[in-house]
Design an enzyme around this catalytic site. Structure first.
Site, PDB file in Angstrom:
ATOM      1  N   LYS A 108      -1.650  17.146  -7.785  1.00 19.04           N
ATOM      2  CA  LYS A 108      -1.343  16.953  -9.064  1.00 19.04           C
ATOM      3  C   LYS A 108      -0.386  18.138  -9.571  1.00 19.04           C
ATOM      4  O   LYS A 108       0.692  18.020 -10.097  1.00 19.04           O
ATOM      5  CB  LYS A 108      -2.295  16.948 -10.042  1.00 19.04           C
ATOM      6  N   ASP A 167       0.998  -1.064   0.093  1.00 21.77           N
ATOM      7  CA  ASP A 167      -0.049   0.107   0.139  1.00 21.77           C
ATOM      8  C   ASP A 167       0.895   1.301  -0.032  1.00 21.77           C
ATOM      9  O   ASP A 167       1.491   1.586   1.061  1.00 21.77           O
ATOM     10  CB  ASP A 167      -1.102  -0.175   1.180  1.00 21.77           C
ATOM     11  N   SER A 169      -1.204  15.219 -14.081  1.00 20.60           N
ATOM     12  CA  SER A 169      -2.497  15.206 -14.881  1.00 20.60           C
ATOM     13  C   SER A 169      -2.642  16.821 -15.369  1.00 20.60           C
ATOM     14  O   SER A 169      -2.084  17.521 -14.702  1.00 20.60           O
ATOM     15  CB  SER A 169      -3.576  14.794 -13.878  1.00 20.60           C
ATOM     16  N   TYR A 215      -7.193  16.714  -5.360  1.00 21.45           N
ATOM     17  CA  TYR A 215      -6.633  16.164  -6.466  1.00 21.45           C
ATOM     18  C   TYR A 215      -5.720  17.160  -7.278  1.00 21.45           C
ATOM     19  O   TYR A 215      -4.655  16.858  -7.618  1.00 21.45           O
ATOM     20  CB  TYR A 215      -7.458  15.316  -7.370  1.00 21.45           C
TER      21      TYR A 215
HETATM   22  N1  NAP Z   1      -7.180   7.685 -15.847  1.00 19.69           N
HETATM   23  C1  NAP Z   1      -7.078   8.998 -16.342  1.00 19.69           C
HETATM   24  O1  NAP Z   1      -8.148   9.522 -17.136  1.00 19.69           O
HETATM   25  C2  NAP Z   1      -6.043   9.669 -15.688  1.00 19.69           C
HETATM   26  C3  NAP Z   1      -5.877  11.181 -16.022  1.00 19.69           C
HETATM   27  C4  NAP Z   1      -4.850  12.015 -15.606  1.00 19.69           C
HETATM   28  C5  NAP Z   1      -3.997  11.539 -14.907  1.00 19.69           C
HETATM   29  N2  NAP Z   1      -4.183  10.150 -14.400  1.00 19.69           N
HETATM   30  C6  NAP Z   1      -3.185   9.787 -13.443  1.00 19.69           C
HETATM   31  O2  NAP Z   1      -2.579   8.411 -13.922  1.00 19.69           O
HETATM   32  C7  NAP Z   1      -2.208   7.631 -12.687  1.00 19.69           C
HETATM   33  C8  NAP Z   1      -2.868   6.373 -13.157  1.00 19.69           C
HETATM   34  O3  NAP Z   1      -4.250   6.363 -13.449  1.00 19.69           O
HETATM   35  P1  NAP Z   1      -5.392   5.364 -13.785  1.00 19.69           P
HETATM   36  O4  NAP Z   1      -6.628   5.888 -13.902  1.00 19.69           O
HETATM   37  O5  NAP Z   1      -4.583   4.408 -14.635  1.00 19.69           O
HETATM   38  O6  NAP Z   1      -5.236   4.551 -12.246  1.00 19.69           O
HETATM   39  P2  NAP Z   1      -6.169   3.531 -11.728  1.00 19.69           P
HETATM   40  O7  NAP Z   1      -6.993   2.742 -12.682  1.00 19.69           O
HETATM   41  O8  NAP Z   1      -6.724   3.962 -10.451  1.00 19.69           O
HETATM   42  O9  NAP Z   1      -5.281   2.159 -11.144  1.00 19.69           O
HETATM   43  C9  NAP Z   1      -4.333   2.696 -10.261  1.00 19.69           C
HETATM   44  C10 NAP Z   1      -3.211   1.823  -9.798  1.00 19.69           C
HETATM   45  O10 NAP Z   1      -2.605   1.822  -8.735  1.00 19.69           O
HETATM   46  C11 NAP Z   1      -2.835   0.891  -7.833  1.00 19.69           C
HETATM   47  N3  NAP Z   1      -3.160   1.426  -6.539  1.00 19.69           N
HETATM   48  C12 NAP Z   1      -4.155   2.308  -6.278  1.00 19.69           C
HETATM   49  N4  NAP Z   1      -3.890   2.547  -5.065  1.00 19.69           N
HETATM   50  C13 NAP Z   1      -2.874   2.286  -4.361  1.00 19.69           C
HETATM   51  C14 NAP Z   1      -2.224   2.207  -3.193  1.00 19.69           C
HETATM   52  N5  NAP Z   1      -2.675   2.757  -2.186  1.00 19.69           N
HETATM   53  N6  NAP Z   1      -0.944   1.563  -3.086  1.00 19.69           N
HETATM   54  C15 NAP Z   1      -0.509   0.835  -4.269  1.00 19.69           C
HETATM   55  N7  NAP Z   1      -1.158   1.007  -5.503  1.00 19.69           N
HETATM   56  C16 NAP Z   1      -2.423   1.455  -5.609  1.00 19.69           C
HETATM   57  C17 NAP Z   1      -4.232  -0.001  -8.592  1.00 19.69           C
HETATM   58  O11 NAP Z   1      -3.948  -1.386  -7.971  1.00 19.69           O
HETATM   59  P3  NAP Z   1      -4.914  -1.641  -6.682  1.00 19.69           P
HETATM   60  O12 NAP Z   1      -6.225  -0.921  -6.384  1.00 19.69           O
HETATM   61  O13 NAP Z   1      -4.775  -3.048  -6.461  1.00 19.69           O
HETATM   62  O14 NAP Z   1      -3.760  -1.190  -5.490  1.00 19.69           O
HETATM   63  C18 NAP Z   1      -3.659   0.069  -9.845  1.00 19.69           C
HETATM   64  O15 NAP Z   1      -2.767  -0.874 -10.195  1.00 19.69           O
HETATM   65  C19 NAP Z   1      -2.592   8.206 -11.660  1.00 19.69           C
HETATM   66  O16 NAP Z   1      -1.561   9.087 -11.125  1.00 19.69           O
HETATM   67  C20 NAP Z   1      -3.605   9.289 -12.013  1.00 19.69           C
HETATM   68  O17 NAP Z   1      -3.876  10.340 -11.128  1.00 19.69           O
HETATM   69  C21 NAP Z   1      -5.169   9.385 -14.694  1.00 19.69           C
END
Ligand code: NAP
Length: 252
Positions: free
Chosen positions: A155, A64, A139, A151
């Site tokens: 970011k 975590d 982001s 958030y």
């Molecule tokens: N998706 C978008 O539209 C978007 C846009 C801009 C920026 N971002 C950024 O891109 C990054 C990835 O986003 P995503 O949408 O691909 O994320 P996501 O779908 O929420 O996936 C998050 C990943 O992190 C793990 N995780 C979550 N909480 C955790 C914790 N406390 N400790 C360890 N692992 C953890 C999750 O697995 P577990 O749940 O099993 O831990 C999963 O592998 C983030 O920094 C997000 O802010 C995303």
């Protein structure tokens, strides 16, 4: 373009799905040996196995990353398993809604603090070898208003942290950059869930705020990250690279 990444050793946090998994897959496709980290053991092991089945060398790590001691342990375990660390991708992130201390603390812990702690743990290894690459996945929410204030603030802090760290580590041969995705759609992700709940709202969002007329994909973020990890990007440090299709608003 030959990226020269074969044999490099990388840790990708939050790598069991979405953007983190795509970055791990992109690096693995270039011959990088990759440690993938997330909380859910079964998911991160399945992700690592998928890449191994494709011929990559991978390690699955569980922790975590909102917990300081867990971050240090995961970085140590990655370096031990891979025999060192050349690339750290601080991808883990997300947020907790509500204007409470708990929501602010969690949001900063999972975004900024996880990146600070992992980078701090990786620095001595990279300094000793006089080379390394650190990326922080921020982001468009880091400079455009929308979504929760905590958030946005976390970011934005990640972007400034990347630039500050780049200044500190430049003479050690370590490059640090932020990569800022726009909204990214993938199965099991937050936008896919929102689309199911509110298809009309999503269609309006695309029409009004996405000049390319669509969401981004995890692979489009990964492609840029893989390039930034290579020596082909040797002059790119302290930057914040927007990979957002000129998105005008970060959220509905
Ligand atoms: N998706 C978008 O539209 C978007 C846009 C801009 C920026 N971002 C950024 O891109 C990054 C990835 O986003 P995503 O949408 O691909 O994320 P996501 O779908 O929420 O996936 C998050 C990943 O992190 C793990 N995780 C979550 N909480 C955790 C914790 N406390 N400790 C360890 N692992 C953890 C999750 O697995 P577990 O749940 O099993 O831990 C999963 O592998 C983030 O920094 C997000 O802010 C995303």
């Amino acid at each position: 373009m030959e990226l020269g990444l074969t044999g490099k050793r990388a840790l990708v946090t939050g790598a069991s799905r979405g953007i983190g998994y795509a970055i791990a897959a992109g690096l693995a496709a270039e011959g990088v040996r990759v440690a993938l980290a997330a909380r859910t053991t079964a998911d991160v092991e399945a992700a690592a196995r998928r890449l191994r089945d494709g011929g990559a060398e991978t390690v699955a790590l569980t922790g975590d990353l909102t917990v300081a001691a867990e971050v240090g342990r995961v970085v140590r375990e990655a370096a031990e398993a891979l025999g060192g660390l050349d690339i750290l991708i601080n991808n883990v992130g997300g947020g907790m809604g509500g204007n409470t201390d708990e929501a602010w603390q969690h949001t900063f812990d999972v975004n900024l603090n996880a990146a600070v702690r992992a980078s701090r743990a990786a620095m001595p290894l990279m300094r000793e070898q006089k080379s390394g690459v650190i990326l922080i996945i921020s982001s468009v929410s880091g400079w455009q208003v929308g979504g929760s204030p905590q958030y946005n603030a976390a970011k934005a802090a990640e972007i400034m942290y990347a630039r500050s760290l780049a200044k500190e580590l430049g003479t050690d041969g370590i490059r640090v950059n932020a990569v800022s995705p726009g909204s990214i759609m993938f199965e099991g992700g937050s936008w896919a869930r929102r689309k199911e709940r509110d298809p009309e709202g999503i269609a309006t969002f695309i029409a009004n705020d996405m000049p390319l007329g669509r969401f981004g994909t995890p692979e489009e973020i990964a492609n840029v990250c893989v390039f930034l990890c290579s020596d082909r990007a040797s002059l790119v440090t302290g930057a914040n690279i927007a990979v957002d299709g000129c998105q005008l608003k970060p959220s509905i």
